[in-house]
Structure formats: C-alpha cells, structure tokens
Design a protein around this motif. Structure first.
Motif, PDB file in Angstrom:
ATOM      1  N   ILE A  22     -10.763 -35.650 -24.965  1.00  0.00           N
ATOM      2  CA  ILE A  22     -10.054 -36.861 -24.550  1.00  0.00           C
ATOM      3  C   ILE A  22     -10.688 -38.061 -25.229  1.00  0.00           C
ATOM      4  N   GLY A  23      -9.855 -38.909 -25.785  1.00  0.00           N
ATOM      5  CA  GLY A  23     -10.336 -40.117 -26.438  1.00  0.00           C
ATOM      6  C   GLY A  23     -10.120 -41.335 -25.563  1.00  0.00           C
ATOM      7  N   GLU A  24     -11.051 -42.275 -25.654  1.00  0.00           N
ATOM      8  CA  GLU A  24     -10.939 -43.543 -24.923  1.00  0.00           C
ATOM      9  C   GLU A  24     -10.843 -44.674 -25.938  1.00  0.00           C
ATOM     10  N   THR A  25      -9.807 -45.481 -25.824  1.00  0.00           N
ATOM     11  CA  THR A  25      -9.609 -46.569 -26.768  1.00  0.00           C
ATOM     12  C   THR A  25     -10.421 -47.791 -26.361  1.00  0.00           C
ATOM     13  N   SER A  26     -10.411 -48.795 -27.215  1.00  0.00           N
ATOM     14  CA  SER A  26     -11.125 -50.037 -26.913  1.00  0.00           C
ATOM     15  C   SER A  26     -10.511 -50.765 -25.723  1.00  0.00           C
ATOM     16  N   GLN A  27      -9.257 -50.415 -25.382  1.00  0.00           N
ATOM     17  CA  GLN A  27      -8.596 -51.010 -24.213  1.00  0.00           C
ATOM     18  C   GLN A  27      -8.814 -50.173 -22.950  1.00  0.00           C
ATOM     19  N   ARG A  28      -9.706 -49.187 -23.057  1.00  0.00           N
ATOM     20  CA  ARG A  28     -10.005 -48.287 -21.943  1.00  0.00           C
ATOM     21  C   ARG A  28      -8.771 -47.540 -21.461  1.00  0.00           C
ATOM     22  N   GLU A  29      -8.022 -47.067 -22.405  1.00  0.00           N
ATOM     23  CA  GLU A  29      -6.933 -46.147 -22.130  1.00  0.00           C
ATOM     24  C   GLU A  29      -7.356 -44.774 -22.629  1.00  0.00           C
ATOM     25  N   TYR A  30      -6.796 -43.732 -22.018  1.00  0.00           N
ATOM     26  CA  TYR A  30      -7.243 -42.378 -22.325  1.00  0.00           C
ATOM     27  C   TYR A  30      -6.097 -41.556 -22.893  1.00  0.00           C
ATOM     28  N   GLU A  31      -6.450 -40.713 -23.869  1.00  0.00           N
ATOM     29  CA  GLU A  31      -5.432 -39.905 -24.541  1.00  0.00           C
ATOM     30  C   GLU A  31      -5.997 -38.523 -24.839  1.00  0.00           C
ATOM     31  N   LEU A  32      -5.191 -37.499 -24.561  1.00  0.00           N
ATOM     32  CA  LEU A  32      -5.603 -36.136 -24.876  1.00  0.00           C
ATOM     33  C   LEU A  32      -5.461 -35.906 -26.375  1.00  0.00           C
ATOM     34  N   LEU A  33      -6.573 -35.588 -27.022  1.00  0.00           N
ATOM     35  CA  LEU A  33      -6.572 -35.373 -28.465  1.00  0.00           C
ATOM     36  C   LEU A  33      -6.461 -33.897 -28.823  1.00  0.00           C
ATOM     37  N   LYS A  34      -6.943 -33.039 -27.914  1.00  0.00           N
ATOM     38  CA  LYS A  34      -6.952 -31.608 -28.214  1.00  0.00           C
ATOM     39  C   LYS A  34      -7.064 -30.814 -26.923  1.00  0.00           C
TER      40      LYS A  34
END
Length: 420
Positions: A22-34
C-alpha cells in the motif's frame, strides 16, 4: 514536500501467504499498489518442515513486492498463524519514590512494559501487549497515568505470545526480512482490521476459520480477554470431502470452492449433479450438490459448536449479558468465512447476531483500488497489519478537514470581532 511512503503487509498462513503493498501519498491518501497470494509450502501444523520449499515461497513473495517497493525503505509488518499462541494476563509494579510523589512520564510506562516483556524471553515471545488498566499507589485505577503524581505505578497487561520451538516459523521469518520488520499474530491482526473501537470496547467475539485451525478471540474493554484455538479448520472439511467421495485433496478443495455450500436440503441441490475425478485423477465420478453440502455442513457445524462452548463459557462471567450475548455479536473471519451460507449455520448455532467481518465493514481508512481485497475475509490479517501501522503513527485522515473547518470559524470570529 512530504515524501510518499510504502507499506509491505504480509500474512503467512498454513495454506497461503498473502501480501499487500500500500502506498501513501503526500496528501495522506492510501492506494493498493500490489496484492499477491502464494500457496504455502514447507509448513505443516504450524512448524517449518521443509526449509528449502518455504524459502522459495518467501523469495517469490519478496520478488513480487520489489516490483513496486524496496523492502529496505518500506515499513513492513509480517503476521503469521503458524505457531502455538497464548493469551497471558500479567501484573507489574514500579516504585517511583518512597517519600514525595513524582510525576509519571512516558519513560515510567515504558519501564513497566519492558519489565513484563523480559519475563517471557525464555519460553515464549510476546508479540502483542495490551494495557488493561493502571493502578496508582495501589488504590486509584486509571487508563492513562501520564502526568499524574504517584509513589508507585502498577499495571495489568494482556499479552499474546508465541511459544519458542526448534521449527519456529517466526524465527525463519525474522532471518528473511529486514531487522526493522514488525511481527504479529494473524488472528489479532485480523481483529484489528475488522473491529471498530466501539466493538472492542463493548464486547465482540471473532471466530477466524483458518486452514488448519479455528480461533476464537473475545474482546472487551478494548483488549482481548480470551483467545482459544480449536484444532479443526477448512483442511478438515477438505479431508472429509476427499474421504467420503474417494477423491484427491486437490479435487476435494476444488469441489469446496466451486460447488460448496454450508447448508443442505434445498430442492435444487438434490437435482444438481456435480462431476469430479476419482482418486486416480482419471475416473469420472458424480455426486449431487446436496450430498456434498451435507459433508461440508457436518464439519462446519462441529467447529461452530465448539466455538459456541468457548463463547458461552466466557460470556457466562458477565452477569449483565445473559442470553443476549455480547453487544458486538459474533463476527466470522478468515478464508473459511467465504463458504456460501455459512452465516445461516452460524446464526442457527449461536442464536445471536452474526456477520461476516471484512476491512470494508470496519471504520478504518479508505484504500483506493482495493475493492478486490477489502471485501475478502482472506486478507483481514494483512489489512490489520496496515491498521497497526496507522495506529502506531497516530495518523488521522480526517484531521485536515477538521483543521480547515476550525480555520474557517476562526476567520469568521475575527471578522465579527472587527465589526465592533
């Protein structure tokens, strides 16, 4: 600008290794990468039996992870259901001063925790520690003692430990992953991934139907108060199908996944014919969905009945609960929770509210592009590992909105003041 982060979340089970990045962006949003699942090899009954095969599985998982994230720069949590786990209740006290009271700081609380952890280093290893309550000067009970004055501070903790053994899966995992990796117990991680704070506080029972065993975890006042393992799981359902229908374990597992159902007696089930291969892998055989469902139902009902005994034994200690059961009810988790109509059987066995627990049914933070895992009970533990990281960092996704709202009202207040 705040750099983006990546979290590697791995759950090592007796049947599958589940992995999420899971990746966390600079805006503190989360996204499943794998997301990646591999069949576990080299583990039997929770212990390492074939180091070479198990290492190959982990190398494959790590290779998949490193396509999107570097282990050295990622935060990693690895949970496992392989091992013998126990729930221990312990008490400890530290004396701050014999005379004048002294303020309790974070160091004092940490001393208590370290003293308790040191007691278990020889035979068991603590993986989770939960503070039940703190007692100041042997009389005053508090839940957060920091900044209070005291001569002594005692604490009651619940610890989830794993027994040390020569074939320990955890020891092998420690040798494989970077030193900064955190380790956890799968069933506790799963609870963190699917329970809300209110459910943990008021009382909830989580039944995790794993491959080799089924766990019963009961929470109350924010901490686990009961953890029991039933040595029966989905593996035993598969073995029953294999034995009764005289087929291989692989074919039995296929039948469970494609045609399995936890209830029987439906008219359509009697009429539905299912084809499968015999034990030799060549002979064509047939059965009905109703007969297959009867095999599945018998074992699942046995497992749930054993879980009910544990549940009732624990709830009988709460006089205010009675026959109503725990306020949070019973929540089914784990890969076994996917068996169709299992919920119907569980409701009939427990006579209490029951639901299937997933990350999506909790109040945890949103993860983009994760629809295929947040509704999947198999990933509850891996997602619970993610929740533990967020909790540790005390990340509050709604904080930005709150600050913006406060800023607006402050500006409005300043404008009104200037009018006068």
């Amino acid at each position: 600008m705040r750099k983006s982060k990546k979290y590697v979340l791995i759950d090592v089970g007796n049947h599958y290794v589940k992995c999420l990045v899971i990746g966390e962006t600079s805006q503190r949003e989360y996204e499943l990468l794998k997301n990646f699942t591999a069949r576990t090899r080299g583990i039997e009954n929770g212990e390492t039996k074939d180091v070479v095969s198990f290492r190959e599985v982990l190398e494959k998982v790590i290779s998949e992870v490193e396509e999107v994230a570097k282990l050295e720069t990622s935060e990693i949590v690895v949970s496992t259901s392989c091992g013998k786990f126990n729930l221990r209740s312990v008490e400890k006290e530290v004396v701050l001063s014999e005379n004048e009271k002294k303020p309790i700081d974070e160091t004092t609380v940490e001393q208590l925790r370290e003293a308790i952890l040191d007691e278990f280093q020889t035979t068991e290893r603590p993986l989770h520690i939960f503070a039940k309550r703190y007692i100041i000067d042997k009389s005053k009970v508090v839940f957060n003692p920091q900044d209070m004055l005291a001569n002594s501070l005692a604490a009651e903790f619940n610890l989830v430990t794993v027994e040390r053994s020569s074939g320990s899966v955890l020891d092998f995992l420690e040798e494989t992953f970077p030193p900064e990796t955190d380790f956890a117990v799968s069933v506790i991680s799963a609870c963190e991934g699917i329970l809300t704070d209110i459910e943990k506080e008021t009382g909830t029972c989580v039944i995790d139907l794993g491959y080799s065993s089924t766990s019963v975890t009961i929470y109350s006042h924010g901490v686990p108060i009961r953890l029991e393992f039933i040595p029966l799981g989905i593996k035993h359902v598969i073995k029953d199908i294999s034995f009764v229908l005289n087929t291989s374990l692989d074919e039995a597992e296929r039948l469970l996944k494609t045609h399995g159902c936890a209830v029987f007696g439906e008219t359509s089930f009697v009429q539905q014919t299912i084809e499968y291969k015999g034990l030799d892998g060549m002979t064509a055989k047939t059965t009905t969905k109703d007969f297959l469902s009867r095999i599945i139902h018998a074992r699942l009902r046995e497992i749930l009945t054993k879980a009910r005994r544990i549940y009732r034994e624990e709830t009988s200690k709460f006089s205010e609960i009675g026959l109503k059961g725990l306020p949070g009810g019973i929540i089914l988790s784990g890969g076994g929770a996917k068996v169709p109509r299992l919920l119907d059987v569980a409701i009939d066995v427990f006579k209490n509210p029951v639901r299937i627990g997933t990350y999506n049914t909790s109040s945890n933070v949103q993860i983009k592009n994760a629809d295929e895992v947040i509704d999947e009970p198999l990933y509850n533990a891996a997602l619970g590992n993610f929740v533990s990281i967020i909790s540790r960092h005390q990340i509050k996704p709604q904080a930005k909105k709150k600050v913006a709202s406060e800023s607006f009202f402050k500006k409005l207040s300043d404008i009104l003041k200037n009018l006068w």
